[in-house]
Design a protein around this motif. Structure first.
Motif, PDB file in Angstrom:
ATOM      1  N   GLU A  68      50.422  -4.343  95.241  1.00 45.68           N
ATOM      2  CA  GLU A  68      50.577  -5.464  96.169  1.00 45.68           C
ATOM      3  C   GLU A  68      51.086  -4.969  97.527  1.00 45.68           C
ATOM      4  N   TYR A  69      51.985  -4.036  97.489  1.00 40.26           N
ATOM      5  CA  TYR A  69      52.539  -3.452  98.712  1.00 40.26           C
ATOM      6  C   TYR A  69      51.438  -2.843  99.573  1.00 40.26           C
ATOM      7  N   LEU A  70      50.506  -2.166  98.938  1.00 41.51           N
ATOM      8  CA  LEU A  70      49.433  -1.492  99.675  1.00 41.51           C
ATOM      9  C   LEU A  70      48.296  -2.437 100.053  1.00 41.51           C
ATOM     10  N   SER A  71      48.272  -3.620  99.482  1.00 45.89           N
ATOM     11  CA  SER A  71      47.154  -4.535  99.761  1.00 45.89           C
ATOM     12  C   SER A  71      47.326  -5.277 101.083  1.00 45.89           C
ATOM     13  N   TYR A  72      48.513  -5.206 101.656  1.00 47.10           N
ATOM     14  CA  TYR A  72      48.758  -5.885 102.936  1.00 47.10           C
ATOM     15  C   TYR A  72      48.915  -4.864 104.060  1.00 47.10           C
ATOM     16  N   SER A  73      48.653  -5.320 105.281  1.00 48.19           N
ATOM     17  CA  SER A  73      48.848  -4.476 106.459  1.00 48.19           C
ATOM     18  C   SER A  73      50.341  -4.421 106.802  1.00 48.19           C
ATOM     19  N   HIS A  74      50.710  -3.346 107.518  1.00 51.61           N
ATOM     20  CA  HIS A  74      52.119  -3.068 107.760  1.00 51.61           C
ATOM     21  C   HIS A  74      52.407  -2.899 109.249  1.00 51.61           C
ATOM     22  N   VAL A  75      53.710  -2.940 109.557  1.00 52.20           N
ATOM     23  CA  VAL A  75      54.223  -2.672 110.905  1.00 52.20           C
ATOM     24  C   VAL A  75      54.864  -1.288 110.899  1.00 52.20           C
ATOM     25  N   LEU A  76      54.625  -0.538 111.969  1.00 50.48           N
ATOM     26  CA  LEU A  76      55.264   0.775 112.133  1.00 50.48           C
ATOM     27  C   LEU A  76      56.063   0.776 113.427  1.00 50.48           C
ATOM     28  N   VAL A  77      57.347   1.097 113.321  1.00 48.78           N
ATOM     29  CA  VAL A  77      58.182   1.291 114.501  1.00 48.78           C
ATOM     30  C   VAL A  77      58.263   2.783 114.764  1.00 48.78           C
ATOM     31  N   SER A  78      57.805   3.203 115.948  1.00 52.70           N
ATOM     32  CA  SER A  78      57.821   4.612 116.321  1.00 52.70           C
ATOM     33  C   SER A  78      59.144   4.952 116.965  1.00 52.70           C
ATOM     34  N   LEU A  79      59.682   6.111 116.646  1.00 51.54           N
ATOM     35  CA  LEU A  79      60.933   6.574 117.248  1.00 51.54           C
ATOM     36  C   LEU A  79      60.714   7.203 118.607  1.00 51.54           C
ATOM     37  N   GLY A  80      59.465   7.406 118.976  1.00 48.16           N
ATOM     38  CA  GLY A  80      59.161   8.108 120.224  1.00 48.16           C
ATOM     39  C   GLY A  80      58.953   9.569 119.956  1.00 48.16           C
ATOM     40  N   GLY A  81      58.018  10.185 120.669  1.00 51.36           N
ATOM     41  CA  GLY A  81      57.731  11.594 120.473  1.00 51.36           C
ATOM     42  C   GLY A  81      56.919  11.852 119.225  1.00 51.36           C
ATOM     43  N   GLY A  82      56.345  10.809 118.626  1.00 49.67           N
ATOM     44  CA  GLY A  82      55.551  10.964 117.421  1.00 49.67           C
ATOM     45  C   GLY A  82      56.018   9.982 116.370  1.00 49.67           C
ATOM     46  N   ALA A  83      55.069   9.299 115.762  1.00 49.39           N
ATOM     47  CA  ALA A  83      55.407   8.280 114.773  1.00 49.39           C
ATOM     48  C   ALA A  83      55.736   8.920 113.438  1.00 49.39           C
ATOM     49  N   LYS A  84      56.909   8.642 112.924  1.00 51.59           N
ATOM     50  CA  LYS A  84      57.291   9.117 111.590  1.00 51.59           C
ATOM     51  C   LYS A  84      57.081   7.971 110.603  1.00 51.59           C
ATOM     52  N   LEU A  85      56.351   8.223 109.547  1.00 56.11           N
ATOM     53  CA  LEU A  85      56.149   7.220 108.517  1.00 56.11           C
ATOM     54  C   LEU A  85      57.332   7.340 107.551  1.00 56.11           C
ATOM     55  N   LEU A  86      58.369   6.613 107.869  1.00 54.82           N
ATOM     56  CA  LEU A  86      59.669   6.869 107.263  1.00 54.82           C
ATOM     57  C   LEU A  86      59.680   6.667 105.757  1.00 54.82           C
ATOM     58  N   ALA A  87      58.980   5.699 105.255  1.00 57.81           N
ATOM     59  CA  ALA A  87      59.083   5.380 103.833  1.00 57.81           C
ATOM     60  C   ALA A  87      57.883   5.845 103.027  1.00 57.81           C
ATOM     61  N   ASN A  88      57.042   6.663 103.612  1.00 54.82           N
ATOM     62  CA  ASN A  88      55.790   6.989 102.945  1.00 54.82           C
ATOM     63  C   ASN A  88      55.864   8.144 101.971  1.00 54.82           C
ATOM     64  N   ASP A  89      56.753   9.089 102.175  1.00 54.94           N
ATOM     65  CA  ASP A  89      56.756  10.288 101.355  1.00 54.94           C
ATOM     66  C   ASP A  89      56.760  10.012  99.856  1.00 54.94           C
ATOM     67  N   PRO A  90      57.564   9.044  99.367  1.00 56.82           N
ATOM     68  CA  PRO A  90      57.579   8.801  97.924  1.00 56.82           C
ATOM     69  C   PRO A  90      56.245   8.308  97.364  1.00 56.82           C
ATOM     70  N   LEU A  91      55.361   7.808  98.217  1.00 55.50           N
ATOM     71  CA  LEU A  91      54.070   7.294  97.754  1.00 55.50           C
ATOM     72  C   LEU A  91      53.061   8.394  97.484  1.00 55.50           C
ATOM     73  N   GLY A  92      53.336   9.589  97.996  1.00 54.70           N
ATOM     74  CA  GLY A  92      52.383  10.686  97.794  1.00 54.70           C
ATOM     75  C   GLY A  92      51.035  10.375  98.409  1.00 54.70           C
ATOM     76  N   LYS A  93      49.944  10.622  97.641  1.00 56.45           N
ATOM     77  CA  LYS A  93      48.587  10.390  98.153  1.00 56.45           C
ATOM     78  C   LYS A  93      48.310   8.920  98.403  1.00 56.45           C
ATOM     79  N   LEU A  94      49.050   8.025  97.719  1.00 60.54           N
ATOM     80  CA  LEU A  94      48.838   6.593  97.938  1.00 60.54           C
ATOM     81  C   LEU A  94      49.196   6.169  99.353  1.00 60.54           C
TER      82      LEU A  94
END
Length: 314
Positions: free
Chosen positions: A197-223
């Motif tokens: 369900e989490y992946l079925s919806y679109s998301h918002v990304l807040v960039s820190l500047g100097g490059g967008a870090k996908l802060l919560a993505n690492d635990p998802l692996g390839k997903l």
């Protein structure tokens, strides 16, 4: 301005010698002056000899009534006293009195911390230092590396900000990632949200500047590749308001969202996976480590953040 030329004898005079001269002028007695300088009378006599050579004047004349200063010695008393007092002020611990200060302080923060902690910091700042000024600016992921000489007193940032080695750093506390959505979102009524369900919806990304870090993505692996970002912004408040008006999801630390949940119509839920906490730091240049004013601001910011952050570190 011309160069100062000093005689060889005068250059041999030190602070101790000039202090001895002042004590002699005050006491008119070699023994009492020696006691105040914590030296023997013979050492005091040798010091007086150096003073006479340095100033090319007898300075004191022995009489039946004691030591009488010469006109040269009397003329030296005020400038020597002023010079010693100025030197003492350089050595003495400088004092900072917040309510008397009109200094401009420079605080750098991430967008998130500016909004989560900035108003409370400003409130306490002007309660304690009503005549001072607080100049705030934004720190981005690599801005401290790119412009290390930019003047600042304090920096509030997360562990995603790169900090150069000539800065000190103190951990203030931690926040956990949460899932933020609108109160009328289709997932809002569920106690827990699945990864699908989490992946079925679109998301918002807040960039820190100097490059967008996908802060919560690492635990998802390839997903993580399936996660779609429909809105990218550098502003947390814009992200939160957009989430409240749409079906977008936002993975972020929870303090700011909880502060504005009612205003923007938000619901906060646990993430459907385990993620690392976000560490928040107080950072400052080593060059201002001993500055009393900067120390005052560091303590103020530290107290405010630790009072507000969900998981403070003592």
């Amino acid at each position: 301005m011309g160069r100062i030329k000093l005689s060889g004898q005068f250059q041999q005079l030190d602070i101790k010698s000039l202090t001895g001269l002042l004590y002699l002028l005050e006491e008119r007695n070699v023994g009492r002056a020696a006691d105040r300088l914590f030296i023997s009378q013979s050492a005091m006599s040798r010091l007086l000899t150096r003073l006479r050579e340095g100033f090319d004047d007898p300075l004191f004349v022995r009489t039946a009534r004691g030591m009488i200063p010469t006109s040269k010695a009397l003329a030296l008393e005020l400038p020597v006293r002023q010079m010693l007092e100025q030197l003492a002020s350089l050595i003495a611990e400088p004092q900072f009195v917040p309510h008397l200060s009109d200094r401009t302080f420079r605080l750098q923060t991430t967008h998130y911390q500016a909004q989560a902690y900035g108003p409370s910091i400003a409130e306490r700042f002007y309660q304690q230092a009503p005549n001072a000024s607080l100049d705030t600016s934004t720190v981005s992921e690599s801005s401290l590396l790119e412009d290390p000489g930019q003047p600042c007193d304090v920096i509030l940032c997360s562990n995603f900000i790169q900090v150069p080695p000539h800065f000190e750093r103190q951990l203030l506390g931690r926040e956990k990632y949460v899932l933020i959505m609108a109160q009328d979102h289709p997932l809002a009524m569920q106690e827990r949200v699945s990864i699908a369900e989490y992946l079925s919806y679109s998301h918002v990304l807040v960039s820190l500047g100097g490059g967008a870090k996908l802060l919560a993505n690492d635990p998802l692996g390839k997903l993580a590749q399936e996660k779609k970002f429909a809105l990218r912004t550098p502003y947390f408040m814009a992200a939160l308001e957009a989430v409240g008006r749409t079906q977008l999801l936002f993975s972020s630390s929870g303090l700011l969202a909880s502060q504005y949940a009612e205003r923007f119509g938000l619901t906060i839920k646990p993430l459907p996976f385990e993620s690392n906490d976000i560490d928040y730091y107080l950072v400052w240049p080593k060059a201002v480590d001993q500055d009393p004013g900067s120390l005052w601001l560091r303590n103020l910011c530290s107290q405010v953040v630790r009072e507000l952050i969900p998981f403070p570190v003592s």
